[in-house]
Design an enzyme around this catalytic site. Structure first.
Site, short mmCIF file in Angstrom:
data_model
loop_
_atom_site.label_atom_id
_atom_site.label_comp_id
_atom_site.label_asym_id
_atom_site.label_seq_id
_atom_site.Cartn_x
_atom_site.Cartn_y
_atom_site.Cartn_z
N VAL A 14 0.85 -1.18 0.00
CA VAL A 14 0.00 0.00 0.00
C VAL A 14 0.89 1.24 0.00
O VAL A 14 2.04 1.19 0.42
CB VAL A 14 -0.96 0.04 1.21
CG1 VAL A 14 -1.97 -1.10 1.14
CG2 VAL A 14 -0.19 -0.02 2.52
N CYS A 15 0.36 2.34 -0.49
CA CYS A 15 1.10 3.60 -0.51
C CYS A 15 1.39 4.01 0.93
O CYS A 15 0.52 3.82 1.78
CB CYS A 15 0.31 4.69 -1.21
SG CYS A 15 0.26 4.45 -3.00
N PRO A 16 2.56 4.52 1.24
CA PRO A 16 3.63 4.92 0.33
C PRO A 16 4.63 3.81 0.04
O PRO A 16 5.60 4.04 -0.67
CB PRO A 16 4.31 6.07 1.08
CG PRO A 16 4.21 5.65 2.52
CD PRO A 16 2.86 4.96 2.62
#
Length: 80
Positions: A14-16
């Site tokens: 998942v971001c980041p």
């Protein structure tokens, strides 16, 4: 067709972390190397290519695959 130097699967990230992982692999490659990144989801699809461009790398292609993921090809540029 570009010869892929290394493949990175960030479909479970998942971001980041999607770009953090991509950046770490790019840093380990020689200038001119091609990194294939397999990604999933709207945020990585938008952020990973943008961040790579901002750091001076070349986005060679971004293509959807039949399974809901995308294939991004990046060429490492010097100084990145």
């Amino acid at each position: 067709m570009h010869e892929v130097t290394r493949t990175l699967d960030i479909t479970r990230e998942v971001c980041p972390m999607t770009y953090v992982r991509t950046k770490l692999v790019l840093e380990s490659l020689d200038e001119g190397a091609v990194l294939e990144v397999v990604l999933r989801g709207e945020e990585p699809l938008k952020n990973v290519p943008r961040n790579a461009r901002e750091e001076g790398h070349e986005v060679l292609s971004l293509e959807p695959r039949g399974d809901g993921t995308h294939r991004l090809l990046l060429r490492k540029q010097g100084g990145g």
